[in-house]
Scaffold this motif. Structure first.
Motif, PDB file in Angstrom:
ATOM      1  N   SER A  90       0.024  -1.145   0.300  1.00  0.00           N
ATOM      2  CA  SER A  90       0.042  -0.464  -0.147  1.00  0.00           C
ATOM      3  C   SER A  90       0.978   1.095   0.211  1.00  0.00           C
ATOM      4  O   SER A  90       0.209   2.361  -0.967  1.00  0.00           O
ATOM      5  N   ILE A  91       2.164   0.610   0.476  1.00  0.00           N
ATOM      6  CA  ILE A  91       2.734   2.579   0.684  1.00  0.00           C
ATOM      7  C   ILE A  91       3.589   2.073  -0.921  1.00  0.00           C
ATOM      8  O   ILE A  91       3.030   4.171  -1.348  1.00  0.00           O
ATOM      9  N   ARG A  92       3.445   1.740  -1.575  1.00  0.00           N
ATOM     10  CA  ARG A  92       3.651   2.072  -3.329  1.00  0.00           C
ATOM     11  C   ARG A  92       3.049   2.573  -3.572  1.00  0.00           C
ATOM     12  O   ARG A  92       3.108   3.204  -5.229  1.00  0.00           O
ATOM     13  N   LEU A  93       1.662   1.576  -3.794  1.00  0.00           N
ATOM     14  CA  LEU A  93       0.794   2.023  -4.629  1.00  0.00           C
ATOM     15  C   LEU A  93      -0.135   3.714  -3.726  1.00  0.00           C
ATOM     16  O   LEU A  93      -0.159   4.138  -5.358  1.00  0.00           O
ATOM     17  N   LYS A  94       0.229   3.957  -2.958  1.00  0.00           N
ATOM     18  CA  LYS A  94      -0.039   4.882  -2.821  1.00  0.00           C
ATOM     19  C   LYS A  94       0.352   6.499  -3.180  1.00  0.00           C
ATOM     20  O   LYS A  94       0.433   7.389  -3.859  1.00  0.00           O
ATOM     21  N   PHE A  95       1.975   6.300  -3.563  1.00  0.00           N
ATOM     22  CA  PHE A  95       2.113   7.165  -3.726  1.00  0.00           C
ATOM     23  C   PHE A  95       2.486   6.892  -4.798  1.00  0.00           C
ATOM     24  O   PHE A  95       2.732   7.938  -5.933  1.00  0.00           O
ATOM     25  N   LEU A  96       2.117   5.798  -6.047  1.00  0.00           N
ATOM     26  CA  LEU A  96       2.069   5.806  -6.772  1.00  0.00           C
ATOM     27  C   LEU A  96       0.998   6.501  -7.207  1.00  0.00           C
ATOM     28  O   LEU A  96       1.089   7.372  -8.535  1.00  0.00           O
ATOM     29  N   LEU A  97       0.012   6.381  -7.353  1.00  0.00           N
ATOM     30  CA  LEU A  97      -1.769   7.119  -7.001  1.00  0.00           C
ATOM     31  C   LEU A  97      -0.745   8.025  -7.137  1.00  0.00           C
ATOM     32  O   LEU A  97      -2.049   9.529  -7.948  1.00  0.00           O
ATOM     33  N   PHE A  98      -0.500   8.959  -6.169  1.00  0.00           N
ATOM     34  CA  PHE A  98      -0.953  10.661  -5.818  1.00  0.00           C
ATOM     35  C   PHE A  98       0.258  11.233  -6.179  1.00  0.00           C
ATOM     36  O   PHE A  98      -0.625  12.070  -6.757  1.00  0.00           O
ATOM     37  N   LEU A  99       1.842  11.051  -7.264  1.00  0.00           N
ATOM     38  CA  LEU A  99       1.541  11.016  -7.969  1.00  0.00           C
ATOM     39  C   LEU A  99       1.368  11.200  -9.422  1.00  0.00           C
ATOM     40  O   LEU A  99       1.406  12.367 -10.155  1.00  0.00           O
ATOM     41  N   MET A 100       0.968  10.629  -9.853  1.00  0.00           N
ATOM     42  CA  MET A 100       0.495  10.269 -11.267  1.00  0.00           C
ATOM     43  C   MET A 100      -0.633  10.656 -10.988  1.00  0.00           C
ATOM     44  O   MET A 100      -1.299  11.791 -12.397  1.00  0.00           O
ATOM     45  N   SER A 101      -1.819  11.218 -10.272  1.00  0.00           N
ATOM     46  CA  SER A 101      -2.949  11.980 -10.114  1.00  0.00           C
ATOM     47  C   SER A 101      -2.567  13.606 -10.429  1.00  0.00           C
ATOM     48  O   SER A 101      -2.853  14.403 -10.942  1.00  0.00           O
ATOM     49  N   ILE A 102      -1.019  13.655  -9.394  1.00  0.00           N
ATOM     50  CA  ILE A 102      -0.645  14.888  -9.851  1.00  0.00           C
ATOM     51  C   ILE A 102       0.024  16.109 -11.189  1.00  0.00           C
ATOM     52  O   ILE A 102      -0.552  16.339 -11.721  1.00  0.00           O
ATOM     53  N   VAL A 103       0.356  14.662 -11.704  1.00  0.00           N
ATOM     54  CA  VAL A 103       0.841  14.533 -13.639  1.00  0.00           C
ATOM     55  C   VAL A 103      -0.279  15.140 -13.936  1.00  0.00           C
ATOM     56  O   VAL A 103      -0.276  15.699 -14.929  1.00  0.00           O
ATOM     57  N   LEU A 104      -1.704  13.683 -13.680  1.00  0.00           N
ATOM     58  CA  LEU A 104      -2.934  13.691 -15.434  1.00  0.00           C
ATOM     59  C   LEU A 104      -3.034  14.588 -14.506  1.00  0.00           C
ATOM     60  O   LEU A 104      -4.094  15.357 -16.304  1.00  0.00           O
ATOM     61  N   ALA A 105      -3.394  15.653 -13.956  1.00  0.00           N
ATOM     62  CA  ALA A 105      -4.629  16.881 -13.793  1.00  0.00           C
ATOM     63  C   ALA A 105      -3.595  18.146 -14.117  1.00  0.00           C
ATOM     64  O   ALA A 105      -4.427  18.897 -15.306  1.00  0.00           O
ATOM     65  N   VAL A 106      -2.339  17.742 -14.133  1.00  0.00           N
ATOM     66  CA  VAL A 106      -1.423  19.673 -14.028  1.00  0.00           C
ATOM     67  C   VAL A 106      -1.466  19.492 -15.881  1.00  0.00           C
ATOM     68  O   VAL A 106      -1.540  20.330 -16.715  1.00  0.00           O
ATOM     69  N   SER A 107      -1.587  17.877 -16.361  1.00  0.00           N
ATOM     70  CA  SER A 107      -1.239  18.093 -17.955  1.00  0.00           C
ATOM     71  C   SER A 107      -2.266  18.099 -18.675  1.00  0.00           C
ATOM     72  O   SER A 107      -2.610  18.556 -19.774  1.00  0.00           O
ATOM     73  N   VAL A 108      -3.193  17.803 -17.795  1.00  0.00           N
ATOM     74  CA  VAL A 108      -5.180  17.980 -18.788  1.00  0.00           C
ATOM     75  C   VAL A 108      -4.909  19.652 -18.525  1.00  0.00           C
ATOM     76  O   VAL A 108      -5.727  20.039 -19.693  1.00  0.00           O
ATOM     77  N   ALA A 109      -4.699  20.072 -17.552  1.00  0.00           N
ATOM     78  CA  ALA A 109      -5.244  21.033 -17.283  1.00  0.00           C
ATOM     79  C   ALA A 109      -4.213  21.950 -18.482  1.00  0.00           C
ATOM     80  O   ALA A 109      -5.010  23.064 -18.642  1.00  0.00           O
ATOM     81  N   VAL A 110      -2.664  21.668 -18.771  1.00  0.00           N
ATOM     82  CA  VAL A 110      -2.007  22.671 -19.232  1.00  0.00           C
ATOM     83  C   VAL A 110      -2.461  22.231 -20.927  1.00  0.00           C
ATOM     84  O   VAL A 110      -2.898  23.023 -21.791  1.00  0.00           O
ATOM     85  N   MET A 111      -3.096  21.828 -21.141  1.00  0.00           N
ATOM     86  CA  MET A 111      -3.464  21.365 -22.777  1.00  0.00           C
ATOM     87  C   MET A 111      -5.425  21.923 -22.966  1.00  0.00           C
ATOM     88  O   MET A 111      -5.309  22.379 -23.824  1.00  0.00           O
ATOM     89  N   VAL A 112      -6.032  21.662 -21.363  1.00  0.00           N
ATOM     90  CA  VAL A 112      -7.250  22.803 -21.831  1.00  0.00           C
ATOM     91  C   VAL A 112      -6.437  23.777 -22.616  1.00  0.00           C
ATOM     92  O   VAL A 112      -7.097  25.209 -23.042  1.00  0.00           O
TER      93      VAL A 112
END
Length: 462
Positions: free
Chosen positions: A355-377
């Motif tokens: 769960s430590i590995r999963l939570k870290f990956l999901l949190f950082l992945m969510s940041i990357v996807l959210a900012v990337s989508v915002a920049v593309m829009v």
């Protein structure tokens, strides 16, 4: 630690306070990049010349000359911006006509001329008409360009349009300087991170690396390519090759990052990772995404080498079909990624080390996807739905903050993962001792103890 035990990562030994510090540094660096971008130079410059609309432009074409340019101005567009007559402002109209274009570059024997003739469609909504991209060049080969533009079969256009302004658009030289320096800085930082990560893992056998460490070794190398080691060549030699390779490098890194998310989310809960049972479907899916991205980025460049008036709107059938294929493949990827996230969350939420590995990956992945989508829009907006969006200035960086936001986000997120996934000091210490000796250490600041055998079982590689 047994010879087949996986390398213990730093992610297991960080306390909550240390995690907070890691993400604070990440967000602080990203915020500084945004502030620098907000105060950065203007991206696009433009000059225009307005003419009254006339019906005999095919016989007496409009003559337009570009401002003085340099190679550092990068791309060049010639747009036609039409102004409607006041008596038709409330009605939406569509005009079909032919555009003849003669582009001359350079002076004397060093110059060349290229002409084109294409049927174009102009759509006008109420008082505004869309800008028509008449000419686009990804490279500045000459100091001055001259254009002769004529309209054929344009009687209805002349009745509905009062005037036409021909606009030259190009990248500002100051922006190019900033882009080169910042991409070079990111290149040096990514190269340093790659070397540091490789040095940290050099004492461990490759078979003992975790799936995150194996992928980070590849991603850091691809990040160096993404940051543009060939970027200066675009301004030193008159060739399309450096620009084409840069586009391929960027598509390869982004595809590698998407592949990393799939493999890690699946591999955390799957110890048997055969090439056919585990990797094949992911490789096929990512190959189609990579191929689509490379084709879409190179299609326009390939055609405009022979015809500077070419536009993807002139090849609507093939272009739209390929773009729909790209969207379908990306949609399949999104559904597959969501499925892996749900499976991993359900199966691993009560297992502390997973769960430590999963939570870290999901949190950082969510940041990357959210900012990337915002920049593309912000960057593309509705222009991505237009047939000519590949050549439209609307899809270029409108300010320096957009450029730095995307580059800094990807680089700083890679550096954060490289730090967290690097071997802990305990792993290095354990290798220097008797491999059979058990070592107890803290997993987090709650004082939870775990043995190296527990780590081995939680990270066992195929």
């Amino acid at each position: 630690m047994a010879d087949d035990s996986p390398v213990q990562m730093r992610i297991y030994t960080l306390t909550k306070r240390q995690y907070l510090l890691v993400f604070s540094v990440f967000f602080a660096a990203f915020a500084v990049a945004l502030i620098i971008g907000a105060t950065g130079p203007t991206v696009l410059q433009e000059t225009s010349e307005t003419f009254e609309m006339r019906t005999n432009s095919s016989k007496v074409p409009y003559q337009i000359a570009s401002p003085s340019l340099s190679k550092l101005d990068q791309q060049l567009w010639l747009l036609a911006r039409f102004k409607r007559k006041e008596n038709d402002l409330g009605v939406s109209l569509t005009f079909d006509f032919n555009v003849t274009l003669l582009i001359s570059g350079g002076v004397g024997d060093d110059g060349k001329s290229i002409d084109s003739n294409h049927e174009r469609v102009l759509k006008c909504e109420r008082s505004d008409c869309e800008d028509l991209v008449l000419f686009h060049s990804s490279y500045i080969d000459y100091e001055v360009y001259a254009a002769a533009v004529g309209f054929q079969k344009a009687e209805s256009l002349a009745r509905g349009v009062h005037s036409v302004a021909f606009v030259w658009k190009y990248y500002d030289t100051t922006f190019t300087h900033f882009e080169l320096w910042f991409r070079f800085a990111f290149l040096m930082m990514s190269f340093g991170a790659t070397c540091a990560f490789a040095i940290a893992l050099r004492r461990f056998k490759f078979k003992n690396w975790t799936i995150e460490q194996k992928w980070m070794s590849l991603l850091l190398f691809l990040l160096c390519l993404y940051n543009g080691p060939l970027e200066p060549l675009k301004f030193l030699i008159s060739s399309w090759v450096p620009g084409m390779l840069d586009g391929i490098f960027q598509a390869t890194f982004l595809s590698g990052l998407l592949m990393f998310w799939l493999c890690t989310l699946h591999g955390i809960r799957e110890s048997k990772r055969g090439i056919f049972t585990f990797y094949m479907i992911k490789i096929i899916l990512m190959f189609f995404i990579w191929l689509s991205a490379v084709t879409l980025s190179s299609w326009q460049q390939y055609n405009e080498l022979e015809d500077p008036g070419f536009n993807t709107s002139l090849d609507t059938k093939n272009f739209i079909g390929f773009r729909i294929f790209f969207y379908i493949v990306v949609g399949i990827y999104a559904l597959y990624l969501l499925y892996l996230i749900i499976r991993a969350t359900v199966e691993l939420r009560n297992m502390p080390y997973y769960s430590i590995r999963l939570k870290f990956l999901l949190f950082l992945m969510s940041i990357v996807l959210a900012v990337s989508v915002a920049v593309m829009v912000v960057r593309f907006g509705n222009a991505i739905l237009e047939p000519s969006y590949l050549t439209s200035p609307k899809t270029e960086y409108q300010n320096f903050a957009e450029f730095l936001a995307f580059y800094s986000l990807l680089n700083f997120s890679m550096f954060t993962m490289a730090f967290v996934y690097s071997p802990s000091r305990l792993a290095s210490f354990d290798l220097s001792k008797d491999a059979s000796r058990s070592l107890m250490t803290k997993a987090d600041d709650t004082g939870r103890l775990f043995s190296s055998q527990a780590i081995s079982e939680s990270e066992e590689e195929s």
